[in-house]
Design a protein around this motif. Structure first.
Motif, PDB file in Angstrom:
ATOM      1  N   HIS B  96       0.850  -1.200   0.000  1.00 47.75           N
ATOM      2  CA  HIS B  96       0.000   0.000   0.000  1.00 47.75           C
ATOM      3  C   HIS B  96       0.880   1.243   0.000  1.00 47.75           C
ATOM      4  O   HIS B  96       2.101   1.142   0.000  1.00 47.75           O
ATOM      5  CB  HIS B  96      -1.019  -0.024   1.139  1.00 47.75           C
ATOM      6  CG  HIS B  96      -0.440   0.031   2.527  1.00 47.75           C
ATOM      7  ND1 HIS B  96       0.415  -0.915   3.023  1.00 47.75           N
ATOM      8  CD2 HIS B  96      -0.621   0.928   3.537  1.00 47.75           C
ATOM      9  CE1 HIS B  96       0.739  -0.612   4.272  1.00 47.75           C
ATOM     10  NE2 HIS B  96       0.130   0.503   4.600  1.00 47.75           N
ATOM     11  N   HIS B  98       1.401   3.745   2.132  1.00 43.89           N
ATOM     12  CA  HIS B  98       1.880   4.440   3.330  1.00 43.89           C
ATOM     13  C   HIS B  98       3.409   4.540   3.343  1.00 43.89           C
ATOM     14  O   HIS B  98       4.110   3.646   2.872  1.00 43.89           O
ATOM     15  CB  HIS B  98       1.360   3.747   4.586  1.00 43.89           C
ATOM     16  CG  HIS B  98      -0.080   4.091   4.850  1.00 43.89           C
ATOM     17  ND1 HIS B  98      -0.887   3.375   5.689  1.00 43.89           N
ATOM     18  CD2 HIS B  98      -0.857   5.088   4.351  1.00 43.89           C
ATOM     19  CE1 HIS B  98      -2.098   3.926   5.713  1.00 43.89           C
ATOM     20  NE2 HIS B  98      -2.107   4.955   4.905  1.00 43.89           N
ATOM     21  N   HIS B 101       6.034   1.912   4.285  1.00 39.01           N
ATOM     22  CA  HIS B 101       6.076   0.710   3.440  1.00 39.01           C
ATOM     23  C   HIS B 101       6.636   0.975   2.040  1.00 39.01           C
ATOM     24  O   HIS B 101       7.043   0.043   1.366  1.00 39.01           O
ATOM     25  CB  HIS B 101       4.671   0.117   3.287  1.00 39.01           C
ATOM     26  CG  HIS B 101       4.093  -0.356   4.581  1.00 39.01           C
ATOM     27  ND1 HIS B 101       4.085  -1.681   4.957  1.00 39.01           N
ATOM     28  CD2 HIS B 101       3.535   0.331   5.606  1.00 39.01           C
ATOM     29  CE1 HIS B 101       3.523  -1.795   6.161  1.00 39.01           C
ATOM     30  NE2 HIS B 101       3.189  -0.588   6.577  1.00 39.01           N
ATOM     31  N   HIS B 174      -7.676  -0.826   5.137  1.00 40.43           N
ATOM     32  CA  HIS B 174      -6.719  -0.033   5.915  1.00 40.43           C
ATOM     33  C   HIS B 174      -6.410   1.303   5.248  1.00 40.43           C
ATOM     34  O   HIS B 174      -6.473   2.344   5.892  1.00 40.43           O
ATOM     35  CB  HIS B 174      -5.432  -0.836   6.114  1.00 40.43           C
ATOM     36  CG  HIS B 174      -4.274  -0.024   6.603  1.00 40.43           C
ATOM     37  ND1 HIS B 174      -4.267   0.571   7.846  1.00 40.43           N
ATOM     38  CD2 HIS B 174      -3.098   0.328   6.003  1.00 40.43           C
ATOM     39  CE1 HIS B 174      -3.133   1.238   7.988  1.00 40.43           C
ATOM     40  NE2 HIS B 174      -2.412   1.118   6.896  1.00 40.43           N
ATOM     41  N   ASP B 193      -0.785  -3.900   5.910  1.00 42.54           N
ATOM     42  CA  ASP B 193      -1.367  -3.289   7.105  1.00 42.54           C
ATOM     43  C   ASP B 193      -2.848  -3.618   7.275  1.00 42.54           C
ATOM     44  O   ASP B 193      -3.514  -3.023   8.122  1.00 42.54           O
ATOM     45  CB  ASP B 193      -1.164  -1.767   7.084  1.00 42.54           C
ATOM     46  CG  ASP B 193       0.226  -1.383   7.562  1.00 42.54           C
ATOM     47  OD1 ASP B 193       1.030  -2.297   7.821  1.00 42.54           O
ATOM     48  OD2 ASP B 193       0.511  -0.175   7.668  1.00 42.54           O
TER      49      ASP B 193
HETATM   50 ZN   LIG Z   1      -0.267   1.510   6.521  1.00 48.35          ZN
END
Ligand SMILES: [Zn+2]
Lengths: 250, 308
Positions: B96, B98, B101, B174, B193
């Motif tokens: 994802h 974020h 990550h 998420h 996540d």
């Molecule tokens: Zn995340």
């Protein structure tokens, strides 16, 4: 100096000497400036009985929840003045609860950076009781682009009011959310456009409380009040462009 | 002059050496390794190494799952992978958008980087702001780090690398676009996540807790044998799912009941955390954040139009 002028001087200064402000729990460089501007020479004290409650940090600096609770003060509260000390536009609200409204208020606000938050509460003996807290923030809440203005159809929703009441053991909570961009004049050339006045009345038209709002209040203002009785209410709002909005809560 | 330079070098060495992630891959299944981060919050001490990343050594080369919080982390990953295998890295998969990550991707500039197309969009829209925030939180560890967008769009389905068939599953609970990867050969589930374990879940881009719960149940029903959560220890039993569903249910119920009772945000934030979640780190901190992200939806659901 003759006796009469001396006596006069003593009388005039008396309130200021009568109260020891005590130490500022959240020392801030702007305190003196705003005290002089808004409390002027009135007596005041830092007072832990005025609770200013906010999260330790602002997750969203455009929508920071703030609660002011002055119920622990003795005497009658006449006025509650709230500000964010390091905001470019510090003033948040000027609240005048009548006898049917508890000296308690919740609102969501913008903050531009980590700051002291203050609530100065005037009781009927003429003394301001000042509650304080600190909040941390990455910042930018006052200069971030409007979320409301990015949403299609916001103009049609202008002045819409969502509301509900919630019973408590010995009072009644009123919660309100008003659709309004609350433009503070600091963002992208959009001039100031905000709700500046709110009034709560009973069914007979008697004023229960007035609230002056300033552009540190977040867009789509979210307000909570506690009232002694669960009576029918009228809410009237006015923005700085002269628009008026009315709501009724049964 | 040379002596002075030497002194300066010596003096500056320790601070440079401090900024080392010291990544140690841990084997969790045949061919499969995880770099397990701490369950702390971002800090200048940990450089954002609070996340789990991993890699699978296949006959066709190494598949990397997530690239960590910074360029420096991505490079450290590559170095550590090189100590495990001579095979080249042939594919990066991002779970994802974020920053913890996806910001190490610059270290894999020579490798195809794939993600769900919505992940690419979100990283394009928000990546710079997320990176800026991470600079603020961890400081110098981030030096040189810039957003690198994925160059391949993933569709749900199976992708084969050597003898490893990776089942790619698209969810949203998420972050709005969440990829889960099940290695059908080893049963290792890289849940991203969608799954937190012993660390409070985060909600800044969640479409809603009900959506997330439903998707977790779907994920739990897949034939996994090893669970790699996005944050927290690797597990071989269902404990992470049980904890996560319990926590999500508690949070959802708390927000709904608080709104029904007319609480304002600060009152919700002050709610006691149930003792059964005592082992989960950062619960209060994340409750403060989640109330900010999610409570307005719950409030609006209990209010009605009153304007005349
Ligand atoms: Zn995340």
């Amino acid at each position: 100096m003759g006796r009469v002028p001396l006596l006069l001087a003593m009388l005039l200064c008396a309130p200021a000497f009568a109260v020891d402000p005590g130490p500022d729990p959240v020392p801030s460089v702007m305190w003196e400036f705003y005290r002089q501007q808004w409390l002027m020479d009135a007596p005041y004290q830092f007072d832990a009985r005025v609770r200013v409650i906010a999260p330790p940090f602002a997750e969203d600096a455009r929508q920071v929840p703030l609660q002011v609770d002055a119920r622990a003060l003795p005497g009658t509260v006449q006025r509650i003045l709230v500000w964010a000390e390091l905001n470019p536009l510090p003033k948040i609200v000027d609240f005048q609860p009548g006898p049917q409204v508890l000296p308690w208020l919740a609102v969501r606000i913008r903050i531009e950076q980590a700051t002291a938050l203050r609530a100065a509460v005037l009781t009927d003996d003429g003394i301001w009781h000042v509650g304080s807290t600190l909040i941390d923030a990455a910042g930018g809440g006052c200069t971030a682009p409007s979320v409301v203005r990015s949403e299609a159809g916001w103009e049609e929703r202008l002045g819409q009011v969502l509301g509900a009441r919630f019973p408590r053991e010995d009072f009644s909570r009123l919660r309100l959310e008003v659709s309004h961009p609350m433009d503070n004049g600091l963002v992208g050339g959009v001039p100031e456009f905000y709700i500046e006045h709110a009034e709560l009345r009973d069914a007979q038209g008697q004023v229960l409380a007035t609230l002056e709002l300033f552009p540190a209040v977040s867009e789509n203002p979210n307000l909570s009040f506690d009232l002694r009785r669960a009576e029918a209410l009228r809410l009237s709002l006015r923005d700085n462009n002269g628009n008026t909005f009315d709501a009724a809560i049964d | 002059m040379r002596a002075l330079l030497l002194v300066m070098l010596v003096v500056s060495l320790p601070s440079q050496a401090d900024l080392e992630y010291r990544l140690a891959p841990r084997q969790v299944a045949p061919d499969t390794y995880v770099f397990e981060g701490s369950t702390e919050n971002f800090s200048r001490a940990n450089g954002g190494n609070i996340v789990n990343t991993g890699f699978i050594v296949t006959e066709a080369g190494v598949v990397v799952i997530d690239t960590g919080p910074s360029l420096r982390y991505g490079r450290a990953m590559r170095q550590a992978i090189g100590l495990v295998t001579d095979k080249p890295v042939v594919q990066v998969l991002l779970t994802h958008h974020h920053p913890d990550h996806a910001l190490g991707s610059q270290a894999f500039a020579d490798v195809p980087i794939a993600a769900l197309s919505a992940t690419r969009e979100l990283l394009g829209e928000e990546g710079d702001a997320l990176a800026e925030n991470l600079y603020r939180l961890v400081g110098d560890w981030m030096r040189g780090t810039q957003v690198r967008l994925p160059d391949q769009a993933l569709e749900p389905g199976v992708r084969v690398f050597g003898s490893h068939s990776l089942r790619l599953m698209a969810f949203s609970g998420h972050s709005g676009a969440d990829l889960a990867i099940l290695d059908e050969r080893t049963g290792v589930l890289f849940a991203g996540d969608l799954l937190f374990y012993q660390r409070a879940l985060t909600t800044p881009h969640s479409p809603g807790l009900a959506v997330w719960r439903k998707q977790l149940e779907q994920l739990q029903a897949t034939p996994w044998q090893v669970l790699v959560a996005g944050h927290g220890p690797v597990a071989r039993d269902a404990k992470p799912f049980v904890q996560m569903l319990d926590y999500l249910g508690w949070l959802d119920g708390l927000l709904r009941e608080s709104a029904q009772a007319g609480l304002e945000m600060n009152e919700v934030i002050a709610t006691p955390i149930p003792p059964r979640f005592a082992a989960i780190s950062l619960t209060r901190y994340e409750l403060i954040r989640s109330v900010s992200h999610l409570y307005p939806q719950y409030e609006q659901a209990v209010m009605a139009r009153v304007d005349r």
